[in-house]
Scaffold this active site. Structure first.
Site, PDB file in Angstrom:
ATOM      1  N   ASN A  11       2.666   2.865   1.927  1.00 21.01           N
ATOM      2  CA  ASN A  11       1.969   3.430   0.771  1.00 21.01           C
ATOM      3  C   ASN A  11       0.478   3.188   0.981  1.00 21.01           C
ATOM      4  O   ASN A  11      -0.014   2.089   0.774  1.00 21.01           O
ATOM      5  CB  ASN A  11       2.473   2.722  -0.507  1.00 21.01           C
ATOM      6  CG  ASN A  11       1.696   3.130  -1.748  1.00 21.01           C
ATOM      7  OD1 ASN A  11       0.916   4.079  -1.717  1.00 21.01           O
ATOM      8  ND2 ASN A  11       1.912   2.415  -2.843  1.00 21.01           N
ATOM      9  N   TRP A  12      -0.199   4.236   1.416  1.00 27.45           N
ATOM     10  CA  TRP A  12      -1.623   4.078   1.763  1.00 27.45           C
ATOM     11  C   TRP A  12      -2.510   3.966   0.528  1.00 27.45           C
ATOM     12  O   TRP A  12      -3.695   3.674   0.648  1.00 27.45           O
ATOM     13  CB  TRP A  12      -2.093   5.251   2.635  1.00 27.45           C
ATOM     14  CG  TRP A  12      -1.446   5.346   3.985  1.00 27.45           C
ATOM     15  CD1 TRP A  12      -0.485   4.499   4.496  1.00 27.45           C
ATOM     16  CD2 TRP A  12      -1.706   6.314   5.008  1.00 27.45           C
ATOM     17  NE1 TRP A  12      -0.137   4.900   5.758  1.00 27.45           N
ATOM     18  CE2 TRP A  12      -0.871   6.009   6.098  1.00 27.45           C
ATOM     19  CE3 TRP A  12      -2.561   7.413   5.095  1.00 27.45           C
ATOM     20  CZ2 TRP A  12      -0.865   6.774   7.271  1.00 27.45           C
ATOM     21  CZ3 TRP A  12      -2.562   8.178   6.261  1.00 27.45           C
ATOM     22  CH2 TRP A  12      -1.721   7.849   7.342  1.00 27.45           C
ATOM     23  N   LYS A  13      -1.954   4.263  -0.640  1.00 24.55           N
ATOM     24  CA  LYS A  13      -2.744   4.237  -1.887  1.00 24.55           C
ATOM     25  C   LYS A  13      -4.011   5.097  -1.720  1.00 24.55           C
ATOM     26  O   LYS A  13      -3.962   6.113  -1.033  1.00 24.55           O
ATOM     27  CB  LYS A  13      -3.056   2.789  -2.293  1.00 24.55           C
ATOM     28  CG  LYS A  13      -1.783   1.938  -2.344  1.00 24.55           C
ATOM     29  CD  LYS A  13      -1.958   0.616  -3.017  1.00 24.55           C
ATOM     30  CE  LYS A  13      -0.622  -0.125  -3.010  1.00 24.55           C
ATOM     31  NZ  LYS A  13      -0.674  -1.402  -3.710  1.00 24.55           N
ATOM     32  N   HIS A  97       5.016   3.852  -9.690  1.00 26.43           N
ATOM     33  CA  HIS A  97       4.381   2.674  -9.082  1.00 26.43           C
ATOM     34  C   HIS A  97       3.682   1.875 -10.186  1.00 26.43           C
ATOM     35  O   HIS A  97       3.149   2.452 -11.138  1.00 26.43           O
ATOM     36  CB  HIS A  97       3.379   3.110  -8.005  1.00 26.43           C
ATOM     37  CG  HIS A  97       2.872   1.954  -7.208  1.00 26.43           C
ATOM     38  ND1 HIS A  97       1.881   1.124  -7.674  1.00 26.43           N
ATOM     39  CD2 HIS A  97       3.253   1.469  -6.009  1.00 26.43           C
ATOM     40  CE1 HIS A  97       1.666   0.168  -6.778  1.00 26.43           C
ATOM     41  NE2 HIS A  97       2.490   0.352  -5.753  1.00 26.43           N
ATOM     42  N   GLU A  99       0.889   0.583 -10.338  1.00 31.76           N
ATOM     43  CA  GLU A  99      -0.506   0.983 -10.587  1.00 31.76           C
ATOM     44  C   GLU A  99      -0.558   2.233 -11.466  1.00 31.76           C
ATOM     45  O   GLU A  99      -1.461   2.378 -12.298  1.00 31.76           O
ATOM     46  CB  GLU A  99      -1.232   1.183  -9.243  1.00 31.76           C
ATOM     47  CG  GLU A  99      -1.511  -0.170  -8.590  1.00 31.76           C
ATOM     48  CD  GLU A  99      -1.471  -0.184  -7.073  1.00 31.76           C
ATOM     49  OE1 GLU A  99      -1.603   0.879  -6.436  1.00 31.76           O
ATOM     50  OE2 GLU A  99      -1.292  -1.289  -6.510  1.00 31.76           O
ATOM     51  N   GLU A 169       9.310  -3.984  -6.852  1.00 28.56           N
ATOM     52  CA  GLU A 169       7.978  -4.501  -6.555  1.00 28.56           C
ATOM     53  C   GLU A 169       7.514  -5.394  -7.698  1.00 28.56           C
ATOM     54  O   GLU A 169       6.962  -4.894  -8.694  1.00 28.56           O
ATOM     55  CB  GLU A 169       6.983  -3.341  -6.382  1.00 28.56           C
ATOM     56  CG  GLU A 169       7.358  -2.368  -5.291  1.00 28.56           C
ATOM     57  CD  GLU A 169       6.147  -1.621  -4.755  1.00 28.56           C
ATOM     58  OE1 GLU A 169       5.918  -1.677  -3.551  1.00 28.56           O
ATOM     59  OE2 GLU A 169       5.418  -1.006  -5.560  1.00 28.56           O
ATOM     60  N   GLY A 175      -0.355  -6.725  -3.510  1.00 25.16           N
ATOM     61  CA  GLY A 175      -1.746  -6.876  -3.078  1.00 25.16           C
ATOM     62  C   GLY A 175      -2.318  -8.268  -3.305  1.00 25.16           C
ATOM     63  O   GLY A 175      -3.522  -8.468  -3.217  1.00 25.16           O
ATOM     64  N   SER A 215       3.232  -7.430  -0.955  1.00 22.52           N
ATOM     65  CA  SER A 215       2.736  -8.292   0.129  1.00 22.52           C
ATOM     66  C   SER A 215       3.760  -8.521   1.234  1.00 22.52           C
ATOM     67  O   SER A 215       3.841  -9.622   1.791  1.00 22.52           O
ATOM     68  CB  SER A 215       2.227  -9.627  -0.427  1.00 22.52           C
ATOM     69  OG  SER A 215       1.183  -9.392  -1.354  1.00 22.52           O
ATOM     70  N   GLY A 236       2.083  -1.762   1.286  1.00 22.64           N
ATOM     71  CA  GLY A 236       0.728  -1.323   0.948  1.00 22.64           C
ATOM     72  C   GLY A 236      -0.253  -1.769   2.019  1.00 22.64           C
ATOM     73  O   GLY A 236      -0.428  -1.117   3.053  1.00 22.64           O
ATOM     74  N   GLY A 237      -0.865  -2.922   1.797  1.00 22.76           N
ATOM     75  CA  GLY A 237      -1.919  -3.424   2.689  1.00 22.76           C
ATOM     76  C   GLY A 237      -1.564  -3.377   4.165  1.00 22.76           C
ATOM     77  O   GLY A 237      -2.351  -2.913   4.995  1.00 22.76           O
TER      78      GLY A 237
HETATM   79  P1  PGA Z   1       1.125  -4.462  -0.941  1.00 18.65           P
HETATM   80  O1  PGA Z   1       1.461  -3.163  -1.827  1.00 18.65           O
HETATM   81  O2  PGA Z   1       2.028  -4.429   0.263  1.00 18.65           O
HETATM   82  O3  PGA Z   1      -0.332  -4.314  -0.595  1.00 18.65           O
HETATM   83  O4  PGA Z   1       1.397  -5.646  -1.801  1.00 18.65           O
HETATM   84  C1  PGA Z   1       2.783  -2.729  -2.007  1.00 18.65           C
HETATM   85  C2  PGA Z   1       2.821  -1.555  -2.958  1.00 18.65           C
HETATM   86  O5  PGA Z   1       2.051  -1.559  -3.935  1.00 18.65           O
HETATM   87  O6  PGA Z   1       3.603  -0.610  -2.773  1.00 18.65           O
END
Ligand code: PGA
Length: 258
Positions: A11-13, A97, A99, A169, A175, A215, A236-237
């Site tokens: 997930n590149w956001k 998600h 966010e 999640e 993050g 994470s 994500g990251g």
């Molecule tokens: P993260 O993000 O790996 O940076 O914690 C995961 C996500 O939000 O899908």
């Protein structure tokens, strides 16, 4: 990990221009382009979907989007429909998600309409669920996850159940560098599979992928993926650099052999 084919989804956001995205795809494809024991999905921002779609052609990498609107077309400035995604050969879409829930006010009813719209357009929803830190501390994790699953999946026909992907999640782990321990994650994953079995039957529930997100990194993925009900990761990251993402794909492939 079970016999379900694992899925590692990046997930590149709101990161990567189309040009940067294509560069990243080239590096990932060079390393895992033909690794077929694990399904690999890249979810770039909308503006990079077209270029990334062309770049993944002929590789084993799949394409997902990070969101969509539930309506087919119309006066929804700034929004994207399921058919627009399908037109770019997108197969999956991340929905709900945390966010989107916390920063953009999406609630379970809206997310549910998107899940149903995605399924009717033959897109596979990746429905994200997970509790806030305050909810975990108040022992409300299962209650929150139950509400998000039951309301998010309301009205999903049993015949479409196996097109679903769920991502657990925990919001406090996204993050932040904090991860749920494998045991904590497994407990919630098993609970989610039980809820899926109640709605769709045990057989279908046993085939639905439940990803962990929050994470996930090369140094903790092994232990998480060793758990019975953890079928991959929503990353994500660690999906923004080829090395860490490719390492995660290889760890998932190895966990299948162990
Ligand atoms: P993260 O993000 O790996 O940076 O914690 C995961 C996500 O939000 O899908």
């Amino acid at each position: 990990m079970s016999k379900r084919t694992p899925l590692i989804a990046g997930n590149w956001k709101m990161n990567k221009t189309a040009t940067e995205g294509v560069e990243l795809v080239k590096e990932i494809a060079a390393a895992v382009g033909t690794e077929s024991s694990v399904n690999v999905l890249l979810c770039p921002p909308f503006t990079a979907l077209s270029a990334v779609s062309a770049a993944v052609e002929g590789t084993h990498l799949g394409l997902g989007a990070q969101n969509m609107h539930d309506k087919a077309s119309g006066a929804f400035t700034g929004e994207i429909s399921a058919s627009m995604l399908r037109d770019l050969y997108v197969t999956h879409v991340i929905l709900g998600h945390s966010e989107r829930r916390s920063l953009f006010g999406e609630n379970d009813a809206f997310i549910n309409r998107k899940v149903l719209a995605a399924l009717s357009a033959s897109l596979k929803p990746i429905l994200c669920v997970g509790e806030l830190l305050s909810e975990r501390e108040a022992n409300q994790t299962m209650e929150v996850v139950r509400r998000q699953i039951e309301q998010g999946l309301a009205g999903v026909p049993a015949a479409k159940a196996e097109s679903l992907v769920i991502a657990y999640e925990p919001v406090w782990a996204i993050g932040t560098g904090k991860t749920a321990t494998p045991a904590m994650a497994q407990e919630v994953h098993a609970f989610i599979r039980k809820l899926l079995a109640q709605q769709f039957g045990a057989e279908s529930a046993s085939r639905i992928l439940i990803l962990y997100g929050g994470s996930m990194k090369p140094d903790n993925a092994d232990a998480l993926l060793a758990e019975q009900d953890i079928d991959g990761g929503l990353i994500g990251g660690a999906s923004l650099e080829a090395k860490s993402f490719v390492d995660l794909v290889q760890i998932a492939a190895k966990s299948l052999r162990d």
